[in-house]
Design a protein around this motif. Structure first.
Motif: not given
Length: 337
Positions: A112-137
């Motif tokens: 999957y690594k070199d597929l544009d769609g996969f790279k965009k999915m990873l970017e979205k995944n990290e964006e969602m992780r960072q949003e969740a991280q703000v509230k994590a303690k």
């Protein structure tokens, strides 16, 4: 299966049984029965059937959507259906699900690594992780010893879960007779999210150090602690964090216990020499099939050369996991320290 090439390979393989062939699609009593059948199909390399099974149960078991989508993307990888795999992962994002960041490091996702769609999915995944991280303690669970007397000073054991884990998962596997009888035990959970409900220490070790110092101060303020008898220990990434705290002298620990650790960034000749001068003792426990065994042996050689008071225990025939007699090994390490 204990080597955990990805987080979800365990979910794929655990509990598989050759006796599941007669179970028909959609006739499972619960999720775990379906998972067993899926495991049978997967082991037999019946990937088309495994894909159909998961596709038909995404809505039947919505509470298991994250793991089912991840497993389905892995099956699609075997079938060379990479676009379908990306689509199904994106479907999870649409449903508010994001995926454990470690899971994408496995061999399943190399195509999957070199597929544009996969790279965009990873970017979205990290964006969602960072949003969740703000509230994590970080979280702290303190367990007092048997016949606890609040007026008496007690040794302290700071216990740290591994990567992609929680206090809830870790606590039953990290306890011992001496801990129950003699120690105030502080189970600390990192704030660093790597999955929707699991945490790790080494994503940002400096953040972890601060959180652990804060946890120690909290426990020392609430309980009478014998500062001459403090031990810190943990599994995998928790073992790394324990060694970092001990080597950097951030908490007045007498020793550390690290099960299956990687090499900490602070594991340097200077830090080791300083720890020897402070009388720090350590116990590195690992397993014969742990993928980091060669690194752990190298660390032990450094400790030996520096004159450190260490203990090195290797359990045969298992990989990156807790040996069955972990409680006995913890007690042996406590006695050594």
């Amino acid at each position: 299966m204990r080597l955990f090439k990805t987080l979800f390979i365990l979910v794929i393989l655990t509990g598989t049984s050759n006796g599941q062939e007669n179970i028909k699609r959609n006739e499972f009593s619960d999720y775990f029965e379906m998972r067993k059948y899926f495991g049978t199909l997967y082991q037999q390399k019946k990937y088309d059937d495994a894909a159909v099974l998961l596709e038909n149960h995404l809505k039947i078991f919505p509470e298991r959507l994250e793991v089912n989508l991840m497993n389905l993307s892995i099956v699609y990888s075997h079938l060379n259906k990479y676009e379908e795999g990306i689509k199904i992962l994106n479907y999870g994002h649409e449903k508010g699900i994001w995926y454990n960041i470690y899971s994408f490091r496995g061999d399943f996702f190399k195509p999957y690594k070199d597929l544009d769609g996969f790279k965009k999915m990873l970017e979205k995944n990290e964006e969602m992780r960072q949003e969740a991280q703000v509230k994590a303690k970080p979280e702290l669970l303190v367990v007092t010893p048997e016949n606890y007397n609040p007026e008496k000073k007690y040794p302290l054991f700071i216990a740290l879960h591994g990567g992609s884990s929680t206090i809830t998962n870790f606590k039953p596997r990290w306890t011992s007779g001496l801990m129950k009888k003699e120690f105030v035990t502080a189970y600390v959970q990192s704030s660093l999210l790597v999955g929707m409900d699991v945490y790790a220490w080494t994503v940002d070790i400096e953040v972890s150090k601060r959180e652990l110092v804060d946890a120690y101060k909290k426990v020392a303020g609430d309980y009478k602690i014998d500062e001459d008898e403090i031990i810190i220990g943990g599994f995998s990434a928790g073992g790394v964090a324990a060694m970092e705290i001990a080597l950097c002298d951030l908490i007045p620990v007498s020793g550390y216990i690290a099960l299956c650790p990687a090499k900490p960034a602070s594991f340097t000749e200077e830090k080791i020499a300083d720890s020897v001068s402070r009388g720090l003792r350590g116990s590195i426990i690992t397993n014969e099939m742990d993928p980091r065994l060669s690194v752990q042996k190298e660390m032990v050689e450094w400790l030996k050369k520096a004159g450190s008071q260490y203990q090195f225990i290797v359990t045969p025939n298992i990989g990156h996991w807790f040996p069955k007699d972990m409680d006995e090994k913890i007690d042996a390490s406590i006695r050594h320290i």
